[in-house]
Design a protein around this motif. Structure first.
Motif, PDB file in Angstrom:
ATOM      1  N   GLY B  99       0.813  -1.213   0.000  1.00  0.00           N
ATOM      2  CA  GLY B  99       0.000   0.000   0.000  1.00  0.00           C
ATOM      3  C   GLY B  99       0.849   1.266   0.000  1.00  0.00           C
ATOM      4  O   GLY B  99       0.479   2.276  -0.592  1.00  0.00           O
ATOM      5  N   LEU B 100       2.011   1.194   0.653  1.00  0.00           N
ATOM      6  CA  LEU B 100       2.891   2.374   0.718  1.00  0.00           C
ATOM      7  C   LEU B 100       3.501   2.662  -0.645  1.00  0.00           C
ATOM      8  O   LEU B 100       3.614   3.814  -1.060  1.00  0.00           O
ATOM      9  N   ARG B 101       3.902   1.593  -1.348  1.00  0.00           N
ATOM     10  CA  ARG B 101       4.516   1.778  -2.675  1.00  0.00           C
ATOM     11  C   ARG B 101       3.522   2.414  -3.634  1.00  0.00           C
ATOM     12  O   ARG B 101       3.894   3.228  -4.480  1.00  0.00           O
ATOM     13  N   ILE B 117       5.667  -0.839  11.939  1.00  0.00           N
ATOM     14  CA  ILE B 117       4.379  -1.524  12.098  1.00  0.00           C
ATOM     15  C   ILE B 117       4.593  -2.997  12.435  1.00  0.00           C
ATOM     16  O   ILE B 117       3.848  -3.573  13.222  1.00  0.00           O
ATOM     17  N   LEU B 118       5.656  -3.601  11.870  1.00  0.00           N
ATOM     18  CA  LEU B 118       5.935  -4.999  12.209  1.00  0.00           C
ATOM     19  C   LEU B 118       6.332  -5.117  13.679  1.00  0.00           C
ATOM     20  O   LEU B 118       6.051  -6.119  14.336  1.00  0.00           O
ATOM     21  N   GLN B 119       6.967  -4.064  14.173  1.00  0.00           N
ATOM     22  CA  GLN B 119       7.296  -4.021  15.596  1.00  0.00           C
ATOM     23  C   GLN B 119       6.008  -4.021  16.424  1.00  0.00           C
ATOM     24  O   GLN B 119       5.883  -4.758  17.399  1.00  0.00           O
ATOM     25  N   ARG B 141      -1.632 -11.314  11.836  1.00  0.00           N
ATOM     26  CA  ARG B 141      -0.968 -10.077  12.251  1.00  0.00           C
ATOM     27  C   ARG B 141      -0.357  -9.349  11.056  1.00  0.00           C
ATOM     28  O   ARG B 141      -0.338  -8.127  11.020  1.00  0.00           O
ATOM     29  N   VAL B 142       0.103 -10.113  10.066  1.00  0.00           N
ATOM     30  CA  VAL B 142       0.601  -9.471   8.845  1.00  0.00           C
ATOM     31  C   VAL B 142      -0.558  -8.742   8.159  1.00  0.00           C
ATOM     32  O   VAL B 142      -0.422  -7.596   7.717  1.00  0.00           O
ATOM     33  N   VAL B 149      -0.620  -0.040   8.052  1.00  0.00           N
ATOM     34  CA  VAL B 149       0.559   0.746   7.700  1.00  0.00           C
ATOM     35  C   VAL B 149       0.215   1.943   6.809  1.00  0.00           C
ATOM     36  O   VAL B 149       0.909   2.951   6.808  1.00  0.00           O
ATOM     37  N   ILE B 150      -0.903   1.854   6.078  1.00  0.00           N
ATOM     38  CA  ILE B 150      -1.289   2.986   5.229  1.00  0.00           C
ATOM     39  C   ILE B 150      -2.007   4.062   6.045  1.00  0.00           C
ATOM     40  O   ILE B 150      -2.506   5.038   5.506  1.00  0.00           O
ATOM     41  N   GLU B 151      -2.028   3.868   7.365  1.00  0.00           N
ATOM     42  CA  GLU B 151      -2.727   4.782   8.270  1.00  0.00           C
ATOM     43  C   GLU B 151      -4.118   5.093   7.747  1.00  0.00           C
ATOM     44  O   GLU B 151      -4.446   6.230   7.405  1.00  0.00           O
TER      45      GLU B 151
END
Ligand SMILES: Nc1ncnc2c1ncn2[C@@H]1O[C@H](COP(=O)(O)OP(=O)(O)OP(=O)(O)O)[C@@H](O)[C@H]1O
Ligand SMILES: [Mg+2]
Lengths: 262, 355
Positions: B99-101, B117-119, B141-142, B149-151
């Motif tokens: 999504g970030l890319r 986010i993985l943290q 969880r992934v 992660v895309i907030e």
């Protein structure tokens, strides 16, 4: 471990002989020195292999066959890939009909299809021989492309595409970034199957070829009508080698995952 | 104004109308869960909000903007699927970075965001693995990390834990709640597990046949179900149909053909035509000795028909003039024999008036 069954073993061996026997005979006869097919040959030579390249027509028709198979494959993919996607992902009116329509070239005898194509399309619209060949071969490749790709798509969970879209990808980006990589093995299998179908085709090509333009199988057919020497056996061996090379290449590329996993 | 409002929305497949007149408001930062029996339209509601489905009628407002016709990939919502829907051909890192890319961020930012986010979901060190090399809980969880992660402006969960075993489900739901509160994300959570919904939600909406029967804080629903359906769904097994209701201050007296029942008025007084009372099996008290005062209000005499051992309690099926009641009693006491005549007492603060 299961006990080996002697009866089953015998049947297996017989089946292998039945399938591979003729190929072995062709291979051996292709190395014969006589000017007629004989098995076993009295003496060995590579003369007939040399003869392939000296005889007019084989090399040029081989080139035509390759060009038609590859270009036809591209056309069939251009039509087949979106068609397979639409048929497996959407519900719409007339879907059943379209499904059967795309498969129909498999069900109609090649002779009928070839004749109909010649009489009502090629002659009517005055297509060149090359164009006619290309159209005919695209049509016979289409069912393979659609069937194999559609079955890969059916195994690919639609919610994975939805996940990509919900993350912001467009439908097109989703198709190229998510769908294609995951149906890669099916895609390659479809291309190879379609290629072999086209490359070996006789019944459609026989109507589409004409003066100056012919495919290798048609050229071979014409050759055996006039000569009875082992040249044809030699060509057959080369074609087997080509197929084997293609398979090897795919195996290296995919680990044969498509053929063993699905 | 609420962050999200669905106003009189209807949705259907072909001729079938699944959601009839749906109204839902969600405030910023809230976790609202949709709870209801199978086939009631929970997934349909979620997919409507995500944009996978179009409303036939009605309006969907988000952040004061009309989202009714905004395409899915322009909504900027995260969706966590029941079957995770990870990209099988991408590593965990690339799954999360997907999504970030698309948002054309530079490499360094992407790397940092993915690691952060993985943290948060406790999966650092798994970046290079493929989804097939993870356990169910890790995959889930992934999936959550990829959506987070895309907030997203809104996070949607469709039964995210239903493929996990019981222990992991409890651990994961706490995890989801922690992450949601830590990041202050607004979320809608679908499940048909009552305990799961009640334990992690700010509000629970109970759905029935494509309509929200009640939406409230978990405790309020637990104590004061509004309708018979909601009551039944959250464990009220016993219902008393009354003939008349008289209100005295903050108490009400219900008349039946066999005695009167006094209750506290629940918040949001029902209309006069609501003549049903509901009570849980564990809230009815059971007496074997019949005193003189056990014939007054909130008492009923009956006979035990059936006794079932439930582990921590016995459940008795008691036949009374007002029908059959289910009563739970601690299994530490001697079980009562079938046929015993007993008295049932209905504490007035446990009897709930429902529609
Ligand atoms: N694609 C579809 N076409 C036609 N009807 C559908 C479709 N998807 C769902 N339905 C119907 O819509 C209704 C609601 O379905 P939905 O999936 O929203 O239920 P749900 O509440 O999520 O149930 P569950 O708890 O079983 O997941 C069901 O009656 C279902 O049969
Ligand atoms: Mg569902």
């Amino acid at each position: 471990m299961k006990q080996s069954n002697p009866v089953l073993a015998i049947f297996t061996i017989l089946t292998f002989i039945f399938l591979l026997g003729p190929l072995a005979i062709i291979m051996v006869t292709s190395f014969g020195a006589d000017s007629y097919l004989s098995f076993p040959p009295k003496s060995l030579s590579l003369h007939w292999y040399q003869h392939i390249f000296e005889t007019e027509g084989f090399l040029s028709t081989f080139k035509t066959s390759i060009i038609v198979s590859i270009a036809g494959n591209l056309i069939a993919l251009l039509i087949g890939l979106p068609a397979a996607y639409g048929l497996s992902r959407y519900q719409f009116w007339g879907k059943k009909f379209l499904n059967s329509f795309f498969i129909s070239p498999l069900l109609i005898p090649g002779i009928v299809l070839g004749f109909a194509l010649l009489k009502y399309v090629i002659v009517n619209y005055q297509f060149s021989i090359y164009t006619g060949l290309l159209i005919g071969h695209s049509i016979i490749m289409l069912p393979f492309i659609i069937r194999v790709i559609a079955s890969s798509l059916a195994n690919f969970d639609f919610s994975i595409e939805e996940a990509a879209i919900s993350l912001g990808a467009s439908r097109l980006a989703t198709f190229f970034k998510i769908v294609l990589p995951n149906i890669r093995s099916g895609l390659i299998a479809a291309i190879v199957l379609a290629f072999l179908e086209s490359f070996n085709n006789v019944d459609i090509s026989i109507f589409m070829t004409g003066p100056g333009v012919s495919t290798l199988p048609i050229q071979m057919l014409q050759y055996v009508q006039n000569y009875f020497d082992p040249t044809i056996a030699a060509i057959s061996v080369l074609m087997m080698l080509l197929t084997a090379a293609l398979m090897y290449f795919i195996e290296r590329l995919l680990g044969l995952s498509y053929f063993t996993k699905n | 104004m609420s962050l999200l409002s669905l106003n009189h929305v209807s949705v259907g497949y072909g001729q079938n109308t699944i959601l009839k007149d749906l109204n839902l408001n969600v405030e910023k930062g809230e976790l609202v869960s949709l709870l209801g029996p199978s086939g009631c339209g929970k997934t349909t509601t979620l997919r409507l909000i995500a944009g996978f489905l179009q409303a036939k009628t009605g309006q969907f407002l988000f952040n004061n903007k009309n989202y009714t016709r905004v395409p899915i990939n322009k909504r900027h919502f995260g969706f966590v699927f029941q079957n995770y829907a990870l990209f099988p051909h991408l590593t965990i890192f690339d799954n999360v970075a997907f999504g970030l890319r698309l948002r054309k961020m530079d490499k360094k930012t992407i790397e940092k965001k993915v690691r952060d986010i993985l943290q948060i979901v406790n999966l650092n060190g798994f970046e290079k693995r493929f989804p097939a090399e993870l356990s169910g809980g890790q995959r889930q969880r992934v999936a959550i990390a990829r959506a987070l992660v895309i907030e997203p402006d809104l996070l949607l969960f469709d039964e995210p834990l239903s493929n996990l075993d019981a222990n992991l489900r409890i651990a994961m739901r706490e995890e989801i709640r922690r992450i949601q509160q830590e990041l202050g994300i607004t979320a809608i959570y679908v499940s048909h597990d009552q305990e799961e919904c009640f334990s992690i939600s700010d509000k629970v909406a109970i759905l029935n046949h494509g309509m929200i029967e009640q939406i409230d804080q978990p405790k309020a629903i637990y104590q004061y179900p509004k309708t018979e359906f909601v009551a039944q769904f959250i464990g009220f097994k016993n219902f008393i149909t009354c003939t008349k209701r008289d209100i005295h201050g903050n108490e009400a007296v219900f008349s039946t053909t066999h005695g009167k029942f006094r209750t506290k008025m629940s918040p949001g007084t029902k209309s006069e035509t609501s003549l049903k009372l509901a009570i849980r099996p564990e809230d009815i008290e059971l007496y074997t000795d019949i005193h003189s005062d056990t014939t007054g209000e909130n008492f009923l005499t009956g006979q035990i028909q059936l006794s079932t051992f439930l582990g921590k309690s016995y459940q008795y099926k008691v036949l009374t003039p007002l029908g059959v009641f289910h009563v739970n009693c601690s299994s530490e006491t001697q079980p009562l024999a079938v046929g015993t005549t007993i008295n049932l007492f209905f504490p007035m603060d446990k009897l709930v008036n429902v529609d």
